[in-house]
Scaffold this motif. Structure first.
Motif, PDB file in Angstrom:
ATOM      1  N   ALA A 189       0.819  -1.115  -0.094  1.00  0.00           N
ATOM      2  CA  ALA A 189      -0.053   0.084   0.104  1.00  0.00           C
ATOM      3  C   ALA A 189       1.023   1.249   0.034  1.00  0.00           C
ATOM      4  O   ALA A 189       1.851   1.173   0.668  1.00  0.00           O
ATOM      5  CB  ALA A 189      -0.792   0.146   1.200  1.00  0.00           C
ATOM      6  N   LEU A 190       0.427   2.185  -0.777  1.00  0.00           N
ATOM      7  CA  LEU A 190       1.241   3.515  -0.882  1.00  0.00           C
ATOM      8  C   LEU A 190       0.652   4.586  -0.261  1.00  0.00           C
ATOM      9  O   LEU A 190       1.065   5.640   0.214  1.00  0.00           O
ATOM     10  CB  LEU A 190       1.431   3.657  -2.576  1.00  0.00           C
ATOM     11  N   SER A 191      -1.041   4.388  -0.373  1.00  0.00           N
ATOM     12  CA  SER A 191      -1.710   5.615   0.013  1.00  0.00           C
ATOM     13  C   SER A 191      -3.193   5.104   0.208  1.00  0.00           C
ATOM     14  O   SER A 191      -3.661   4.071  -0.571  1.00  0.00           O
ATOM     15  CB  SER A 191      -1.777   6.654  -1.049  1.00  0.00           C
ATOM     16  N   PRO A 192      -4.078   5.757   1.182  1.00  0.00           N
ATOM     17  CA  PRO A 192      -5.271   4.896   1.498  1.00  0.00           C
ATOM     18  C   PRO A 192      -6.365   5.505   0.559  1.00  0.00           C
ATOM     19  O   PRO A 192      -6.033   6.268  -0.415  1.00  0.00           O
ATOM     20  CB  PRO A 192      -5.666   5.369   2.793  1.00  0.00           C
ATOM     21  N   GLY A 193      -7.259   4.500   0.395  1.00  0.00           N
ATOM     22  CA  GLY A 193      -8.683   4.813  -0.236  1.00  0.00           C
ATOM     23  C   GLY A 193      -9.498   5.554   0.677  1.00  0.00           C
ATOM     24  O   GLY A 193      -9.248   5.828   1.914  1.00  0.00           O
ATOM     25  N   THR A 194     -10.604   6.150   0.350  1.00  0.00           N
ATOM     26  CA  THR A 194     -11.613   6.840   1.212  1.00  0.00           C
ATOM     27  C   THR A 194     -12.983   6.048   1.060  1.00  0.00           C
ATOM     28  O   THR A 194     -13.535   5.852   0.010  1.00  0.00           O
ATOM     29  CB  THR A 194     -11.853   8.231   0.426  1.00  0.00           C
ATOM     30  N   ILE A 195     -13.761   6.075   2.241  1.00  0.00           N
ATOM     31  CA  ILE A 195     -14.873   5.617   2.559  1.00  0.00           C
ATOM     32  C   ILE A 195     -15.795   6.766   2.113  1.00  0.00           C
ATOM     33  O   ILE A 195     -15.639   7.831   2.551  1.00  0.00           O
ATOM     34  CB  ILE A 195     -15.110   5.187   3.918  1.00  0.00           C
ATOM     35  N   PRO A 196     -16.545   6.781   0.924  1.00  0.00           N
ATOM     36  CA  PRO A 196     -17.457   7.684   0.366  1.00  0.00           C
ATOM     37  C   PRO A 196     -18.277   8.089   1.365  1.00  0.00           C
ATOM     38  O   PRO A 196     -18.678   9.385   1.607  1.00  0.00           O
ATOM     39  CB  PRO A 196     -18.233   6.819  -0.733  1.00  0.00           C
ATOM     40  N   ASP A 197     -18.986   7.249   2.209  1.00  0.00           N
ATOM     41  CA  ASP A 197     -19.830   7.789   3.461  1.00  0.00           C
ATOM     42  C   ASP A 197     -19.368   8.948   4.187  1.00  0.00           C
ATOM     43  O   ASP A 197     -20.080   9.916   4.301  1.00  0.00           O
ATOM     44  CB  ASP A 197     -20.508   6.676   4.070  1.00  0.00           C
ATOM     45  N   SER A 198     -18.271   8.568   4.778  1.00  0.00           N
ATOM     46  CA  SER A 198     -17.670   9.307   6.119  1.00  0.00           C
ATOM     47  C   SER A 198     -16.522  10.189   5.296  1.00  0.00           C
ATOM     48  O   SER A 198     -16.269  11.307   6.019  1.00  0.00           O
ATOM     49  CB  SER A 198     -16.791   8.576   6.828  1.00  0.00           C
ATOM     50  N   GLY A 199     -16.052  10.051   4.007  1.00  0.00           N
ATOM     51  CA  GLY A 199     -14.845  10.958   3.688  1.00  0.00           C
ATOM     52  C   GLY A 199     -13.715  10.634   4.143  1.00  0.00           C
ATOM     53  O   GLY A 199     -12.682  11.347   3.912  1.00  0.00           O
ATOM     54  N   ASP A 200     -13.587   9.507   5.128  1.00  0.00           N
ATOM     55  CA  ASP A 200     -12.506   9.184   5.856  1.00  0.00           C
ATOM     56  C   ASP A 200     -11.445   8.204   5.007  1.00  0.00           C
ATOM     57  O   ASP A 200     -12.037   7.382   4.545  1.00  0.00           O
ATOM     58  CB  ASP A 200     -12.753   8.772   7.216  1.00  0.00           C
ATOM     59  N   PRO A 201     -10.051   8.540   5.118  1.00  0.00           N
ATOM     60  CA  PRO A 201      -9.300   7.403   4.690  1.00  0.00           C
ATOM     61  C   PRO A 201      -9.482   6.163   5.421  1.00  0.00           C
ATOM     62  O   PRO A 201      -9.710   6.188   6.699  1.00  0.00           O
ATOM     63  CB  PRO A 201      -7.802   8.085   4.815  1.00  0.00           C
ATOM     64  N   THR A 202      -9.177   4.981   4.727  1.00  0.00           N
ATOM     65  CA  THR A 202      -9.202   3.795   5.235  1.00  0.00           C
ATOM     66  C   THR A 202      -7.956   3.165   6.263  1.00  0.00           C
ATOM     67  O   THR A 202      -7.973   2.483   7.040  1.00  0.00           O
ATOM     68  CB  THR A 202      -9.097   2.593   4.321  1.00  0.00           C
TER      69      THR A 202
END
Lengths: 329, 222
Positions: A189-202
């Protein structure tokens, strides 16, 4: 992270609607659940796949000829509900039974198992093969505990071809299980994805940091380090992958370099080149190579290397034609 | 109906109202549950629970119920069908499993609440194969059920029983901080999960706490 979405609660529904508009000649959405099926129902064992949304094109993009017949689609990063699996299965079953293929996560196992119990009451026979290819998630002697990542593609490919060939439910299950047993992956992993509902990175990683073996939902991996050049990184991953898969000189493999979302094809090919060199040096025969982003986690950066260790039976099924909006053979 | 009677036995309508209130409180706690889950899980627990109780609220408001069994079954089915994920099945099983093979009843008192949640606990253990100390909702539910059973043995009021259950569940949540996770996505964290509470256990605590609050504070439906 900027996201092109409307109400976060509707992302899955709206995605499926858009997918159907793009492929309305071939697929349809089931009425009351987030499930899609191939309109062309063939008289054969049915393959049902599924999992949380957010990993597109898996799982819905792998419904098609020589692959899955239906996909049960969950909320973002959450397993589909039992009744979704149940409705999809009922829609594709022709009386020859249904094989579930999905990544080995506890949520998916619980929901598919409950669906299997409901279907049994309706006299629909089911079998299950979980994909457990992520070598970073458990050691070799606990292979069955490993998580499922891009290896889904190999197992769906083999199972779909076996079903298309007209094999029985037990025969398709057996060879799909073999494909799962022979699939091994290792990611970074280089960088996180984002949870669409919260906008938070995983998860969080410093700008110059990477994590080897991190799971596609940000499950912790084996080692955090500074970013290194592609060749050095690929060597590290291949060392671990070959050690954990017991693939040796003389063996034959198909390779998949899978991008996790934002890592570009340019980068994936650079990795692919190095993987080919390493396998050649080690005397491992490369039967086929594919570089693509099939199993993603939104805009997560990074990739995984998957190997399918082949024998004659798997090779024949791997070579069979397959055709879905996001996978062709 | 006097306050004392109300805190001893609830009719079907009151049980439904109580769980509508529980749902409101769980939905209110969505940001908190998200935060708890994000620390060691994948951060979707609050979203899932909120989806589940919204669906339960819709289905509870659709009709009049004649048995408590049906209220629990409706909540459970709503959760299983709407949530997905591990929590959908597990929390759905908590409500459905609680009334499976339970004789139809139209009154909820200390004995029935203890019996229902005891069945819930057993059903969840069978389904999820977890036990005490695995850093799951069992760590809050099992002590809460023990509390309910103790209260039933002592013939305490429903309010006292729920107070005990709430206290035990709260302690159970605290205890999860000391455990290594055996299930779910926190499993791969190993020792690194220590110090963080389990999100599912936290939800169980919120459910018992809200049941107690409703019983204590809600206006009587006279």
């Amino acid at each position: 992270m900027k996201k092109v979405i409307n109400n976060p609660e509707n992302v899955v529904k709206e995605m499926i609607e858009g997918f159907i508009f793009a492929n309305s000649d071939k697929f349809r959405k089931l009425e009351n659940v987030n499930g899609i099926i191939n309109k062309e129902g063939k008289d054969k064992v049915a393959i049902v796949t599924g999992g949380g949304s957010g990993h597109e094109p898996l799982f819905l993009g792998f419904v098609g000829e020589g692959l899955a017949d239906g996909a049960a689609i969950g909320n973002v990063f959450a397993a589909p509900s039992p009744n979704t699996v149940q409705e999809v299965s009922k829609a594709v079953d022709t009386g020859k039974g249904v094989l579930f293929i999905y990544g080995n996560y506890s949520g998916d196992v619980l929901n598919f198992d409950m669906a299997a119990e409901f279907l049994e009451m309706e006299d629909i026979e089911t079998r299950t093969v979980t994909v457990a290819d992520d070598v970073a998630s458990a050691p070799y002697d606990r292979k069955k505990d490993r998580r499922g990542i891009a290896g889904d593609v190999f197992v769906l490919k083999v199972a779909g071809a076996a079903a298309e060939k007209g094999l029985s439910l037990d025969e398709v299950t057996k060879v799909a299980q073999k494909a799962s047993d022979q699939s091994f992956s290792m990611g970074v992993a280089l960088s996180p994805g984002t949870i669409p509902d919260s906008g938070d990175p995983t998860f969080t990683l410093a700008d110059d940091e990477i994590e080897l073996g991190m799971g596609i939902h940000g499950e912790p991996g084996m080692e955090r380090s500074k970013l290194v050049p592609a060749d050095e990184l690929t060597e590290k991953l291949m060392d671990k992958l070959l050690a954990e898969s017991h693939i040796e000189k003389g063996d034959e493999v198909s390779v998949l370099i899978n991008g996790l979302g934002s890592t570009t094809l340019l980068e994936l090919f650079i990795v692919n080149r190095k993987v080919a060199q390493i396998l050649n040096e080690k005397g491992i025969n490369v039967y086929d190579m594919d570089a693509n982003s099939y199993c993603t986690t939104q805009e997560m950066g990074g990739f995984s290397i998957s190997l399918l260790k082949l024998d004659d039976e798997l090779k024949e099924l791997y070579d069979a034609p397959a055709n879905s909006p996001y996978y062709h053979k | 109906m006097t306050t004392e009677e109300r805190t001893n036995t609830l009719d079907v309508k009151q049980v439904k109202d109580m769980f509508l209130y529980v749902g409101e409180k769980v939905i209110e706690n969505k940001p908190y549950l998200t935060k708890v889950d994000s620390a060691i899980g994948d951060g979707d627990h609050g979203i899932g629970m909120s989806v589940g109780f919204k669906s339960a609220e819709e289905n509870l408001n659709k009709k009049e119920f004649t048995t408590i069994n049906d209220v629990f079954k409706t909540i459970g089915m709503s959760m299983v069908q709407s949530m997905g994920g591990a929590s959908g099945v597990i929390f759905g099983t908590m409500f459905m499993g609680g009334v499976k093979n339970l004789d139809p009843c139209d009154e909820l008192d200390t004995y029935t609440v203890a019996e229902i949640f005891d069945k819930s606990l057993e059903a969840i253990k069978v389904r999820g194969k977890a036990s005490l100390g695995d850093k799951t909702l069992i760590d809050a539910l099992e002590p809460a059920v023990e509390g309910l059973k103790e209260s039933a043995n002592k013939s305490q009021s429903l309010l006292d029983a729920l107070k005990t259950a709430e206290k035990h569940a709260e302690l159970g949540v605290e205890n999860t901080k000391e455990y290594v996770a055996k299930f779910g996505r926190a499993k791969s964290l190993g020792e690194r999960a220590i110090g963080y509470q389990d999100a599912g256990a936290t939800s169980v605590f919120i459910i018992f706490k809200s049941m107690r609050e409703w019983l204590e504070d809600a206006p009587t439906n006279e």
